[in-house]
Every structure is written in C-alpha cells, then in structure tokens.
Design a protein around this motif. Structure first.
Motif, PDB file in Angstrom:
ATOM      1  N   ALA A 153       0.829  -1.210   0.000  1.00 49.68           N
ATOM      2  CA  ALA A 153       0.000   0.000   0.000  1.00 49.68           C
ATOM      3  C   ALA A 153       0.859   1.253   0.000  1.00 49.68           C
ATOM      4  N   LEU A 154       1.963   1.254   0.762  1.00 48.97           N
ATOM      5  CA  LEU A 154       2.860   2.409   0.791  1.00 48.97           C
ATOM      6  C   LEU A 154       3.517   2.631  -0.572  1.00 48.97           C
ATOM      7  N   PHE A 155       3.904   1.550  -1.244  1.00 50.35           N
ATOM      8  CA  PHE A 155       4.491   1.678  -2.583  1.00 50.35           C
ATOM      9  C   PHE A 155       3.485   2.272  -3.567  1.00 50.35           C
ATOM     10  N   THR A 156       2.230   1.850  -3.485  1.00 51.31           N
ATOM     11  CA  THR A 156       1.199   2.377  -4.376  1.00 51.31           C
ATOM     12  C   THR A 156       1.000   3.873  -4.151  1.00 51.31           C
ATOM     13  N   VAL A 157       0.999   4.311  -2.894  1.00 48.33           N
ATOM     14  CA  VAL A 157       0.862   5.733  -2.609  1.00 48.33           C
ATOM     15  C   VAL A 157       2.054   6.502  -3.171  1.00 48.33           C
ATOM     16  N   ALA A 158       3.269   5.958  -3.044  1.00 50.88           N
ATOM     17  CA  ALA A 158       4.472   6.635  -3.551  1.00 50.88           C
ATOM     18  C   ALA A 158       4.415   6.822  -5.056  1.00 50.88           C
ATOM     19  N   VAL A 159       3.801   5.871  -5.758  1.00 52.27           N
ATOM     20  CA  VAL A 159       3.746   5.959  -7.221  1.00 52.27           C
ATOM     21  C   VAL A 159       2.632   6.900  -7.680  1.00 52.27           C
ATOM     22  N   ARG A 160       1.501   6.909  -6.962  1.00 55.65           N
ATOM     23  CA  ARG A 160       0.312   7.590  -7.460  1.00 55.65           C
ATOM     24  C   ARG A 160       0.003   8.923  -6.787  1.00 55.65           C
ATOM     25  N   ARG A 161       0.678   9.261  -5.714  1.00 56.69           N
ATOM     26  CA  ARG A 161       0.362  10.488  -5.006  1.00 56.69           C
ATOM     27  C   ARG A 161       1.613  11.343  -4.833  1.00 56.69           C
ATOM     28  N   THR A 203       3.344  10.650   0.581  1.00 53.36           N
ATOM     29  CA  THR A 203       4.112   9.414   0.756  1.00 53.36           C
ATOM     30  C   THR A 203       4.999   9.484   1.993  1.00 53.36           C
ATOM     31  N   LEU A 204       5.709  10.584   2.170  1.00 52.32           N
ATOM     32  CA  LEU A 204       6.603  10.717   3.329  1.00 52.32           C
ATOM     33  C   LEU A 204       5.812  10.732   4.634  1.00 52.32           C
ATOM     34  N   LEU A 205       4.651  11.333   4.654  1.00 53.95           N
ATOM     35  CA  LEU A 205       3.830  11.375   5.866  1.00 53.95           C
ATOM     36  C   LEU A 205       3.369   9.973   6.268  1.00 53.95           C
ATOM     37  N   ILE A 206       2.855   9.218   5.302  1.00 53.88           N
ATOM     38  CA  ILE A 206       2.396   7.856   5.610  1.00 53.88           C
ATOM     39  C   ILE A 206       3.579   6.953   5.931  1.00 53.88           C
ATOM     40  N   GLY A 207       4.696   7.112   5.205  1.00 55.57           N
ATOM     41  CA  GLY A 207       5.879   6.315   5.508  1.00 55.57           C
ATOM     42  C   GLY A 207       6.398   6.579   6.913  1.00 55.57           C
ATOM     43  N   GLY A 247      11.608   4.969  -1.189  1.00 56.17           N
ATOM     44  CA  GLY A 247      12.544   5.336  -2.255  1.00 56.17           C
ATOM     45  C   GLY A 247      12.252   4.630  -3.555  1.00 56.17           C
ATOM     46  N   TRP A 248      11.916   3.334  -3.484  1.00 57.58           N
ATOM     47  CA  TRP A 248      11.588   2.573  -4.695  1.00 57.58           C
ATOM     48  C   TRP A 248      10.335   3.146  -5.364  1.00 57.58           C
ATOM     49  N   GLY A 249       9.326   3.478  -4.556  1.00 53.62           N
ATOM     50  CA  GLY A 249       8.100   4.031  -5.130  1.00 53.62           C
ATOM     51  C   GLY A 249       8.319   5.393  -5.769  1.00 53.62           C
ATOM     52  N   LEU A 250       9.113   6.254  -5.108  1.00 54.91           N
ATOM     53  CA  LEU A 250       9.385   7.573  -5.695  1.00 54.91           C
ATOM     54  C   LEU A 250      10.194   7.442  -6.977  1.00 54.91           C
TER      55      LEU A 250
END
Length: 401
Positions: A103-111, A116-120, A160-163
């Motif tokens: 779920a965190l990776f999906t947020v990093a890619v789409r938002r 992303t940093l807040l949820i991470g 980092g991977w998602g960004l």
C-alpha cells in the motif's frame, strides 16, 4: 512491481484492469499472503518460544494479515485510504507488514511525495510500540533497537523505490508526449510544404496564362473592330488565337488540382529548362563541382511547365548537395525524349556530410515540396542513399509528345 502513470483520477465505478494490472495485483496479493503464511508458521513453530506470545494475540495477528492481504486488491481505487487504514495494524500485527508495504508503494507511485513521506513516517513510528511488547518472529533474540532500525530501513527502501518508479513513469510519459508532439509538428510542416509548393506553382503560371489570354483578347479585339481586314489577316489572327488557346489549355492541365491563392511576391517569368546551364554554372561558382555534359536531345520541345518542374528539381538537388556535402563532386543527368519521360538524377558519390565543411541548416521540407510537385505533374520522385554510397535524387516527369 510496475504501475500506471502517476495521475490522480477520481474513481466513480469499478476499476478496469488490463492484463498487466491483473498480473501485478495478483503478484502483490501472493506476496502479502505468503508473508502472512510465513508469520503464522513462525508463531506456531519452535522458532519462537511458546511462552513469549499469547495464543489469542497470535490468532489476531494472523487474521488481520489475511484481511490486509485481501485488501491489497483495493489499492488502485483507494490507495491513500488503504494505506492509512493499515497504519494502526502495525502496532499489533507483524502479518500485515507486507500488505502495508504494498500500500505504501502504491501511494508513492500515485500520489505526491509529501503524502508518501507522511504515511511512511507513520509506518516507521508503529515499530516503536510493537517491538516494545512483542518479539520479532524473524529474530526473536534481536535487541529492541535492532528491530526498530530494520523497520525504518525497510520503510525507507519502499518509499525510495516508489518515488523512483513515479519519476521513471513521469519521464517515460514526458518522452512519449514529446515524441507525439514532434511527429504532429512534422506532419504539419510537411503539409505546409505541400501547400506552399502548390501556391508557388500557381504563382509561376500567373504570368504565363496572362500572356496567353492577353494574346487571345488582343487578336479577337482586332477581328471585332477591323471589319476591312483581308482574308490573310483574318486567317493569321485566327491561327494565333487557336494556338494561344491550345497553349493556355495545356498550361492549365499542368495545374489542375492546385489550390490557388492570391498572387504575392515576385511574379516575373519563372526559369525553365533553358536556364539549366546558368544554374549549373551558378552552382559551380558557389563551390559545387557539377559533372554534366550540358546536352539534352529535344530540349527545345520541352513544355514550359515541364521545364519549370525540372529546373526546380535540379535546383533543389544541387542546393542539398551544397548544404550536406560541400566540396564533393555531384553528378547531374537529365535525359528523356518526347512521348516518354524526362528523367532527372542528381547523385553525390561522397558520404553525406563528409565534405569537411559545416552543414548548412535547413527546414527539411524541400524534398517534400518536390515530391508534391512531381506528383501534381503526373510523375514521381525518389531520394535516399545511393547504391555505391552517398545520396541520390531521382525524378521521372511525363514528357508529352
């Protein structure tokens, strides 16, 4: 793990997945389910001391992991909602870690990166209370600070991977849009070149047709007012009218289908095949070494429209040779006969751009206009690498009998 373009689109109905999306979501679900199964096996195996965890808490941990793994299928429609909903589970469940990372990776890619940093950061913070009262099933003997450190490192790697995936998708989308825009602009330039060529042909015919019609009008007016004209004078005037009308019709056939615009610019008589030797000499003075015998059998019978087309093709061929192969020797051939075709060939035996001089910039639409001109004249034009190296321009134009 790959994703679609990071564009936030409100979802009002079911998510439509392509085959690649189904494979990606299926792999994410298998990853989360496999992690849940691994945690369940560790809890009920001899790997973890039996008295370290209450059985009720282990059951809740595994059950929450199963639900979180199934919720992975909702990550495309509600990425932020799913990620936020899994934050509290990190304080009591190890089995939900894989689903939370998906779920965190999906947020990093789409938002946006800020979201992303807040949820991470929230995911990393849940490691503090979890390892404060529970063991790490992977490393039961590890110290508290070691478990917290690894939780923060894994979370940072996923972010980092998602960004990086987001930046890569945006770059590919930008390159795709740029390629589509460049192709569209090239089509517009080619169409503009064809239009300009039609207008130039029409302007070239302006003075010729005006001359023909003026002859017809002048001699017809003479016949009208000279009632005492002799039969010989009438015959001569009628012959001039007939010949001028036939020549005007022949010229009109050469420009049928040409989109005519208001004449602008210079409307002086345009060059024909008779001016070809002067063009060759002018090119030689400009530094182009041209090899041409200067002879064409039946050149005096070449129609004016055909001569203008041939002149323009030779002119463009010599100009391109001077631009892209300065100092090279250019072979010019103009052959043909009435009743057949006029064949024009301009060949540069040296490699293109190998003349040592800096290449002269151009629009790249000259050959497009020549092809349009040849097609309007009922012929064809080809250009490309020559068999022996270099570049060759060839044109075939119909030469009426």
């Amino acid at each position: 793990m790959s994703e679609a373009a990071p564009v936030r689109v409100p979802q009002t109905g079911p998510v439509r997945r392509c085959r690649r999306d189904w494979l990606t979501d299926g792999a994410a679900w298998l990853f989360a389910t496999g992690w849940t199964a691994l945690v369940a096996w560790l809890w009920w195996s001899d790997w973890v001391p039996a008295t370290s965890m209450p059985s009720t808490l282990m059951i809740v941990d595994v059950a929450t992991g199963v639900v979180a793994s199934a919720a992975v299928w909702l990550r495309r429609r509600w990425p932020v909602t799913l990620a936020v909903a899994l934050v509290p589970t990190g304080m009591f469940s190890m089995a939900t870690a894989a689903a939370a990372m998906v779920a965190l990776f999906t947020v990093a890619v789409r938002r946006r990166p800020a979201v992303t940093l807040l949820i991470g950061g929230a995911y990393a913070a849940t490691a503090l209370p979890y390892f404060g009262y529970q063991l790490n099933p992977l490393q039961p003997q590890a110290p508290y600070w070691w478990d917290v450190l690894w939780a923060c490192v894994v979370t940072a790697l996923v972010v980092g991977w998602g960004l990086f995936a987001r930046a890569r998708v945006q770059l590919l989308q930008s390159l795709h849009d740029r390629a589509v825009r460049a192709e569209s602009e090239q089509h517009l330039r080619a169409e503009r070149a064809r239009q300009l060529e039609r207008e130039r042909i029409a302007r070239e015919m302006h003075d010729v047709l005006a001359h023909r019609i003026s002859l017809v009008s002048m001699h017809a007016g003479g016949l009208e007012y000279r009632r005492d004209a002799s039969p010989e004078e009438i015959t001569r005037a009628a012959g001039i009218i007939r010949r001028s009308a036939h020549e005007a019709l022949a010229d009109l056939r050469g420009i049928v289908g040409v989109l005519r615009t208001a004449p602008t610019g210079d409307l002086r008589p345009q060059p024909t095949l008779a001016e070809l030797p002067a063009l060759v000499e002018q090119s030689r003075l400009a530094g182009v070494r041209v090899r041409w015998n200067g002879r064409l059998d039946g050149a005096e019978s070449v129609p004016e429209q055909l001569g203008r087309d041939a002149y323009r093709i030779v002119q463009e061929g010599l100009t391109n040779a001077r631009k892209h192969a300065a100092g090279a020797t250019v072979d010019l051939s103009v052959t043909g006969a009435a009743g057949g075709e006029l064949v024009i060939e301009v060949t540069n035996p040296a490699p293109v751009g190998g003349g040592g001089a800096p290449e002269i910039p151009g629009t790249g639409t000259g050959l497009v206009g020549l092809a349009e001109r040849a097609e309007l004249a009922g012929g064809r034009l080809e250009h490309g690498p020559a068999p022996g190296g270099g570049y060759r321009l060839r044109a075939w134009l119909p030469w009426p009998a």
